[in-house]
Structure formats: structure tokens, C-alpha cells
Design an enzyme around this catalytic site. Structure first.
Site, PDB file in Angstrom:
ATOM      1  N   SER A 811      -1.123   1.779  -8.956  1.00 32.62           N
ATOM      2  CA  SER A 811      -1.561   1.279  -7.651  1.00 32.62           C
ATOM      3  C   SER A 811      -2.990   0.759  -7.648  1.00 32.62           C
ATOM      4  O   SER A 811      -3.378   0.049  -6.722  1.00 32.62           O
ATOM      5  CB  SER A 811      -1.427   2.385  -6.592  1.00 32.62           C
ATOM      6  OG  SER A 811      -0.089   2.835  -6.515  1.00 32.62           O
ATOM      7  N   LYS A 854      -0.408   5.791   2.426  1.00 34.33           N
ATOM      8  CA  LYS A 854      -1.716   5.234   2.057  1.00 34.33           C
ATOM      9  C   LYS A 854      -2.437   4.659   3.266  1.00 34.33           C
ATOM     10  O   LYS A 854      -3.645   4.880   3.448  1.00 34.33           O
ATOM     11  CB  LYS A 854      -1.523   4.149   0.994  1.00 34.33           C
ATOM     12  CG  LYS A 854      -1.092   4.682  -0.367  1.00 34.33           C
ATOM     13  CD  LYS A 854      -0.850   3.546  -1.343  1.00 34.33           C
ATOM     14  CE  LYS A 854      -0.438   4.086  -2.707  1.00 34.33           C
ATOM     15  NZ  LYS A 854      -0.150   3.016  -3.671  1.00 34.33           N
TER      16      LYS A 854
END
Length: 921
Positions: A811, A854
Site C-alpha cells: 500500500s 484507511k
């Protein structure tokens, strides 16, 4: 009657079938009893201000009974309310209309049990009372009662004297019969043995007429009496009425023990001091098989032809009636008739007799055709949606799937209802046509089917069969998988049964034992159907991923294949029953924490629904709507006695729990409520309630729960080159957070150093980012020569803070690239901007997972702008409104496009070689 002045008393509803009488001790299970927990908390809070040797008294009140008396008349006694409680009343949720009007004052002796689920409250009955007014129902009952004190029995009263003599005579006769009979009565309070019966005979012999009332209560507890009979005895305040009711119960018990209600086989001598020994000797000979016409070793009433006595005959008739009422399938009916014929010819003394009888009783208890009518009407979907929303916050996917199932079930039943009407009309027409043809012609009616009969058969074949789906809820612990299944059963109006598969290692536990084994019994599935009593319950298969694998006991997971196959489970065969049983109407819901340990063939038979961990926003709603009110009630407080603000809840969620579910969150909220309970109880005892503050402040949280266990990353206020804010989702805790990426350079020879406990995937992301930056250094304006190596005379160090926490995943590829460009160009990145995404060597930004977690973590940390891969545009649609409004979400598909948004006023020499579409939202 001797009544004292009214007083206030705390009441405990007893479980159904349990009645406390004076002089008797009982155990009340504490499990699933929040009222008893609240009462004990109240007693504990007062213990410091009271004397150590002071006894605690409560009022034990039984539940009303909806049944009839043994003579078929309704019990209309003083104390039985007109609105009787339903049969399945739970004492933990009982209302004042469910309580019996009489009870027994009891002294609390203590709490017994070793484990949490086996704890019981030990109480000892003292005296009767009558409820005058119930003044409080929650968290526990309080009422104004009129105590009753028994008056001393008058020895000169002829009626009392005669009833007392009859009571003692019947009591001795009952106990003597128990000593000589192998059939021991098993009541709810004790099991009589011959030795205990002899001791009780000596105890009864010492009683005088002054003890008539206490002796009646004692014998009512010894004999096996029904719930209704004990209620009548409890409400009998006068000595005469109590003696009469206990005598009636004793007479019925003696008749049942003798097996012949008309003639007693035992006779008490006229002196009342002994038993006719001659008759006892003859009875013993009969039981030993020594009487004429009998066989040695056989029970009384049996001869050599294998036929039993009248009592056994009546039991077989009762068993046959139960089998007729069970609605057996044709195959089960055939097996039951064959086994019943064998049983009738068999001698009860044979071991096979009890095996065969147990088998037939199991067949009678299995719900072959009995079903619960689903609550399917015009308000079905709205009611189910409301039920699921009230019980659970979030979980939209599973709610949507359950509503789909309800809608399909409703449409199928509507089609079947229309077909039933058409079939009935055609049947009526066929019947009328046959009657008309019989009138018109005296000839024999032809046996050829009429045209409408073929149509009826065709319509019957069009009936839509309900095959319930097999749902598998997969998610971390504490996310509400088990409670969700209960809500499904409630919304459907079906019965619910839970089967725990964790640690099951024997195939026979699923499919049952074969009847050739000793102590054979049906498996968990059939036992669950017997318990709920219907063929279409909701059965929860809990922890299916914890089921044991193949061993020498067999493979339990393979035994589940037939159970969980919608195409096969309509003919599920249990080894014990050995007859196909239809499980297609059962709605199976399985739960698991992981799919890794479930065998692929078993997983293929279930419809998997993923439940991700709750976000911080969802936990806040759950805590406000469910956890906080529940803990306030559990700890004996009123709603206005504890006030927890949203800031305090957020503090507990983020600083004291980091989990996917809400179990630890509920424990922490419970700690806060208990602290307030101690504070409120102390203020109440010292008459300083005006100084009690129900609000819980942020400073109180640290004092109650201790030092913060988890720290949250907060966005930086200043910026510097080489520092970028990334996004990370904790897979274990279900909460997202930001992650700082720091890059520093120094003179060197091109060495790259990585610290911060980075995993292999994250290290590869750094290498890919560095390679792209080195390959495009001239286009980025970082070098003046196309062939110059930017790393020739320098080394870099990449670090991610919080080095004790392992970090891995692709990520951070975009963040690493932007950090390197920022370091080499000297341009800082805005501190309120975060980014996530994987990159390729071509500079393409590819999608990643955990977007919801997130972004919520980014909003909590103070981020205002987020760069996401364009492939995650679909994930950004399923976000809470608070996140959509609080963040500016920008989707990018290449590093050049990301650079335009990070540094909008900067123009790079080589950006004209890439033409992309601005995807700003």
C-alpha cells in the site's frame, strides 16, 4: 392467619417449575439473570455499611401457571392471577403480571459453583408472604408485601388432629413404599433412596401436632408434585387447607407407586407404630419372583409369556399415541410399526426392551412435519429490516442477503397459496362431476381418471419447494455473528438453536451412534431438532472452522457435507435413527473466523458472507445504542446515573481497545459503569447524592481504566522534504491509521538502508519506487545529464516510525515514490495530504485493500486530502457520510498525475510525455 405489618421486600422470580417453601433450601441459577446480578451488586455496595453477621433476606416468588389441575378444572385459587404467564416465560424478563401473588421470604446463604456459568444463589425459605403492590420492576423487583406467620396448631381442634394423623400415616406409608420399591420418585428437589427414606421416617415420627404446618411443607417438598400443586400449597395460609392439599398429593403419589390405584399393597397398623410384616414379606416374595405363576428373577406383574402389567401396557399405549401424533414420514411409519410390534412381544426384563423403547421415543420426539408458520405478510420485509437494524449497526451485506431470502420465501408461499386454491376448486369440481355421473347412470362408475384429476396432479407438481440457503458468516471475533443469527430467527418468527462445533472430534457427534453401541444416541443435528420441536428452525453452527480434522474417530467435517448440501439434506440420515430426515426447511447459519481451516468441499456448499471489523464510527454507534445501556442496567444503575459523552467513547475506542469486534469495548464500558456504581452507592449510603456527578469526563477515563494502551498517529503541522503521510489498515484490529514515511539522504555510494521492521513486500515497494525515480531522474529535473546516476554519490535511509510494530504490504508504493521525489527535489509535501496505492515499474498506480478503514483512520488523524488509486473508486462509494464530507478524495492512475495534485504549481520537464485524465472527485 397471623399477618404482620406491610413492609418492602426485594423479589427474585424463580425459574418455571421451581417453588420455595418454608424450611427448604434451593439453588437459583445466576447465569443469564441480570436482575440477580444487579441485586448482588446492590447487596455488595451495602455490605461495607452493614454488620458483617447481618443476614440478607429476599422474597422468592414463583411464576404463574397456565395449566389445569389434575381433575381437569382450572385452578381458581386465591393468588392465581387471571392473566397467567405463558409457558416459556423467562424469569430474567418476567413482568409483574407473570408473578404469583404469594411467595416465601428467604435468607441468602451464599453463592455456590466453581465456574462462571455454573454459579447458583443458595437461599433458605423462612415464611410466607402475600404481594400487595409491586413498586419496581427493573433492574430487580421490589414490592410491598404482607408477611404471614403461621399460628400454632390447636391440639384440641378435632379437624386439625385428624388431618395431622392422616398426614403422618400417609407419609410413613409413602416412605415405606419407597424403601421397598425399585421405582424411586425423582422430584425437582431431591431423589429419595431407601437409606434416606428410613431417616425421614424417624424424623416424621418425632413430629407433634404443633408442627403440622411445617411437616406439610416438608412433605410437599419431598414428594414429586407438579408446579400447580406446589403453588396451591404455597397459597394455603391456613393449617387445615395446607394439610388437605398435601394429603391429596401424597395419596396420588402412593397410588402411582403401587401401580394399582384401588388397592394398597402396604397397610399401616392401627397403632401407627409399624407396618404389617406379613404383607411386606409377601410383597418381597413377589418382587423376587417366588409367587405362584411367576418366573424367578422377573419383576412383579410379569409371567412367562413376556406380557407386562397394566402400567407397562398403559405406557405402551401412550407411546403408540405419541407416534400417531408425531406425523411420521411413510418410511418412518413403517419402521415404527415394526419396532412397536417387537416391543409388545418383548419381555421388559430384557436389555433389548429399553433399547427398542428409547428408539421409539426418539422417533416420537423428532418433528417430522411440525413447522413454525413464518411471519410473512405485507409488513414482513419492513419488520425484518427494522429488527435487524435495531439489533445490529452496519453489516449491510448480511442484512441485504437475509432480506432477499425473506422476499423469495414470501413470493414462493404466495404462489403455493394460489395453487392450493386452484387445486381445491378443481377437486370440488371433480367430486361434483363424479356425483352427477353416478346419479345419471346406474352402471358402475369407470375407474379412468377424470380430466380434472390430471390437472390437479399437474398443479401439485408446480408447487415451489423451499430450500433454505446455507449461509457462512466469516469475520473476526466479536463482530456479532452469533447474535446476528438470533436476530434472523426473531425476524422470521422461528425457533433458534445453537450448536457449538468447536473441538468436535468424533463423526458420531454429528451423525449419531449406531444402535449396536451401548448408550447410542442421535447426533447433534437430530438432537437440536428434538429440542426445538419444529422442522424449520434457525440452527446456528458456531465456530465451524474449529471443527476437528480426520482422526481415528472419523472426519467430523466430512460428516457435515450431507448436512450442509441444499441438494442432499432433504434425505439426511442419522446413524441412530437410520431413516431419512428432511433438513431442507432448516435455515443453517454457520460462523467462522477464518476460511483457511475449512475443507474446500465443505466450503463449496455454503454461501460465504464476509464481515469486516467495525470501524471507529460504527463502534461509536454500537456503544451508544447497545453497549452503554446494557452495561448501565447490568450494574444496577438507572439511565440518568451515567452519562458518557461522544468524546469519552472515542477515547475509550481509540486509546484502550484495538480490535475488530466490540467485546473488549464492552468490558471497558462495564469498568466505567462499575466505577460509577461504587461512587453512586457510596453517595447514597452517606446521604450525599447531591454531590454525585453522573458525567464521565476524559480525566475520569484514565483514572478508571489506567494509562492509555494505544497511541494514535496525528498528522504533522509542518512539512519538510522527504516526509510523506501514508495510510495503513490494521488487519487484526479493523482500525485504520496513518503511517509516516521518512527518507533521508547522505553522502555515499548508492546504498539503501531500510528500518522500521518492514516486511518483504514493503521492501520491494521501496525498491520499485527508487528504480522509477532513478529511471526518470532527468525528466523530473533531478539531474542535468540523461545518463547520470542520481544515487552515484549518495546513500538513502528509509524509515517508518513505530519500529516495534511489524509493517508489510504494497500500500505504501505511491507514498515511497512521492517521498523520494520530495527528498531529491527539495519540495515538501503538504502535511494534511495522505496517499495509498501500489505502483508498477511503468509508474502506474494500482488498487489496494482496506480503503474504508484507511480513510476513517485518516479523518481521525486530521488528514484533509487523500490520494487513492483510480481502481479503488468503487470502494470509496461505500463510505460513511462523515468520511465523504470530511475528506477530499482524489483518484489517480499514474505517478505523474499524483505529482500534479501534490505540487499543483510545479511543472516538471518530462510530464508532457504522459497525458492522463484528471479524476478529481
Amino acid at each position: 392467619m397471623g399477618r404482620s405489618k406491610s413492609k418492602m421486600l426485594t423479589l427474585i422470580p424463580l425459574p418455571r417449575g421451581q417453588v420455595l417453601l418454608p424450611g427448604v433450601s434451593i439453588r437459583i441459577p445466576i447465569a443469564n439473570r441480570p436482575d440477580i446480578a444487579a441485586l448482588l451488586a446492590h447487596i455488595y455496595s451495602k455490605a461495607t455499611a452493614s454488620k458483617a453477621d447481618a443476614s440478607v433476606t429476599v422474597g422468592c416468588v414463583p411464576l404463574n401457571s397456565p395449566y389445569l389441575s389434575s381433575d381437569g378444572k382450572r385452578l381458581i385459587e386465591e393468588g392465581l392471577n387471571s392473566q397467567n404467564a405463558p409457558e416459556d416465560t423467562d424469569p430474567a424478563t418476567a413482568k409483574k403480571g407473570d408473578l404469583f401473588s404469594y411467595g416465601c421470604v428467604a435468607r441468602v446463604s451464599g453463592v455456590q459453583g466453581r465456574r462462571q456459568g455454573d454459579l447458583s444463589l443458595l437461599v433458605e425459605g423462612a415464611s410466607r408472604f402475600r404481594i400487595e403492590e409491586i413498586v419496581q420492576e427493573r433492574p430487580y423487583f421490589e414490592a410491598r408485601v404482607a408477611p404471614h406467620v403461621d399460628e400454632e396448631a390447636n391440639a384440641q381442634d378435632a379437624s386439625v388432629q385428624s388431618l395431622f394423623v392422616e398426614l403422618k400415616q400417609l407419609s410413613r406409608e409413602f416412605l415405606a413404599l419407597v424403601r421397598l420399591s425399585s421405582l424411586l420418585p425423582r422430584g425437582p428437589t431431591m431423589t429419595l433412596t431407601p437409606i434416606l427414606a428410613r431417616r425421614l421416617e424417624l424424623f416424621i415420627a418425632r413430629k407433634d401436632v404443633q408442627d403440622a404446618g411445617s411437616l406439610a411443607d416438608f412433605m410437599a417438598n419431598v414428594v414429586d408434585s407438579s408446579h400447580e400443586e406446589k403453588l396451591r400449597i404455597l397459597s394455603a395460609l391456613t393449617i387445615n387447607s395446607r394439610l388437605e392439599r398435601v394429603i391429596e398429593v401424597l395419596q396420588r403419589q402412593i397410588s402411582a407407586l403401587q401401580g394399582n390405584g384401588g388397592n394398597r399393597i402396604l397397610t399401616i397398623t392401627s397403632s401407627g407404630n409399624g407396618i404389617d410384616m406379613e404383607k411386606l414379606r409377601r410383597l418381597q416374595q413377589q418382587r423376587s419372583g417366588q409367587t405362584s405363576g411367576g418366573m424367578r428373577g422377573m419383576p412383579p406383574g410379569f409371567s412367562g409369556n413376556g406380557q407386562g402389567n397394566d402400567e407397562d401396557g398403559n405406557e405402551l399405549e401412550e407411546l403408540k399415541r405419541r407416534l400417531d401424533e408425531a406425523g411420521l414420514s411413510p418410511e418412518a411409519e413403517k419402521v415404527a410399526q415394526r419396532e412397536m410390534q417387537r416391543l409388545q412381544k418383548m419381555n421388559p426384563a430384557q436389555a433389548e426392551y429399553q433399547v427398542c423403547r428409547n428408539y421409539l421415543e426418539n422417533l416420537a420426539e423428532i418433528p417430522w412435519t411440525k413447522v413454525t408458520e413464518d411471519h410473512l405478510d405485507v409488513h414482513t420485509l419492513a419488520r425484518a429490516r427494522q429488527q435487524l437494524d435495531d439489533d445490529h449497526y452496519g453489516l449491510q451485506k448480511i442484512k441485504k442477503r437475509l432480506l432477499e431470502y425473506l422476499a423469495v420465501l414470501k413470493l414462493k408461499q404466495a404462489v403455493n397459496a394460489e395453487l392450493e386454491v386452484q387445486i381445491k376448486d378443481l377437486a370440488d369440481k371433480t367430486k361434483a362431476a363424479a356425483a352427477e355421473s353416478e346419479k345419471e347412470s346406474s352402471a358402475v362408475v369407470t375407474q379412468a381418471p377424470l380430466p380434472s384429476e390430471a390437472e390437479i396432479k399437474l398443479l401439485k407438481n408446480k408447487r415451489m419447494v423451499d430450500k433454505s440457503p446455507i449461509l457462512l458468516l466469516v469475520g473476526p471475533p466479536g463482530t456479532g455473528k452469533t447474535s446476528l443469527a438470533k436476530s434472523v430467527a426473531t425476524s422470521l418468527g422461528r425457533k433458534f438453536h445453537r450448536i457449538s462445533l468447536g473441538g468436535v472430534r468424533d463423526e458420531a457427534e454429528i451423525r449419531g451412534h449406531r444402535r449396536t453401541y451401548v448408550a447410542a444416541m442421535p447426533g447433534l443435528i437430530v438432537s437440536g431438532l428434538k429440542k426445538v420441536g419444529v422442522a424449520n428452525p434457525v440452527i446456528l453452527l458456531d465456530e465451524i472452522d474449529k471443527i476437528s480434522s480426520s482422526n481415528f474417530h472419523g472426519d467430523p467435517s466430512a460428516a457435515m457435507l450431507e448436512v450442509l448440501d441444499p441438494e442432499q439434506n432433504h434425505t439426511f440420515t442419522d446413524h441412530y435413527v437410520n431413516i431419512p430426515i428432511d433438513l431442507s426447511k432448516v435455515l443453517f447459519i454457520a460462523t467462522a473466523n477464518s476460511l483457511d481451516t475449512i475443507p474446500p468441499p465443505l466450503l463449496d456448499r455454503m454461501e460465504t458472507i464476509q464481515l469486516s471489523g467495525y470501524t471507529t464510527l460504527e463502534k461509536r454507534h454500537i456503544a451508544t445504542r447497545h453497549l452503554l445501556p446494557k452495561q448501565i442496567t447490568t450494574n444496577g444503575l438507572a439511565d440518568d446515573k451515567v452519562q458518557v459523552s461522544q468524546e469519552v467513547l472515542d477515547k475509550i475506542i481509540t486509546s484502550y481497545t484495538r480490535e475488530s469486534g466490540v467485546r473488549n469495548l464492552e468490558r471497558e464500558i462495564g469498568s466505567v459503569c462499575r466505577s460509577k456504581a461504587v461512587e453512586f452507592a457510596s453517595a447514597k449510603d452517606t446521604d450525599t447524592l447531591t454531590q454525585y456527578n453522573p458525567e464521565v469526563s476524559l480525566s475520569d477515563v484514565e483514572e478508571i481504566l489506567g494509562i492509555e494502551r494505544f497511541d494514535e498517529e496525528i498528522a504533522e503541522q509542518t512539512s519538510r522534504p522527504g516526509v510523506v503521510t501514508g495510510l495503513v489498515a490494521y488487519s487484526t484490529g479493523g482500525q485504520g491509521s496513518i503511517l509516516f514515511i521518512e527518507v533521508a539522504d547522505m553522502p555515499g555510494t548508492g546504498r539503501v538502508q531500510l528500518t522500521g521492521k518492514l516486511g518483504d513486500v514493503l521492501k520491494e515497494s521501496v525498491e520499485v519506487a527508487l528504480t522509477w525515480v532513478k529511471a526518470h531522474a532527468f525528466e523530473l529535473g533531478l539531474t542535468h545529464d540523461l545518463n547520470e546516476d542520481i544515487m552515484k554519490n549518495r546513500s538513502i535511509h528509509v524509515h517508518c516510525p513505530s519500529g516495534a510494530i511489524p509493517k508489510d504490504g504494497p500500500s505504501a508504493g505511491l507514498a515511497h515514490t512521492i517521498a523520494l521525489i520530495s527528498l531529491f527535489s527539495g519540495k515538501p509535501v503538504p502535511p494534511t495530504m495522505a496517499m495509498t496505492g501500489e505502483i508498477s515499474l511503468r509508474g502506474k498506480v494500482t488498487p489496494v485493500g482496506g480503503i474504508k478503514e484507511k480513510l476513517i483512520g485518516a479523518l481521525r488523524a486530521g488528514v484533509r486530502t487523500v490520494l487513492l488509486p483510480i481502481g479503488n473508486k468503487k470502494d470509496a462509494k461505500d463510505l460513511p457520510e462523515e468520511v465523504k464530507e470530511g475528506l477530499e478524495i482524489i483518484h489517480v492512475q499514474h505517478i505523474w498525475e499524483a505529482m500534479r495534485h501534490v505540487w499543483p504549481d510545479t511543472h516538471w520537464p518530462g510530464e508532457q510525455h504522459w497525458s492522463g485524465v484528471d479524476s478529481r472527485l
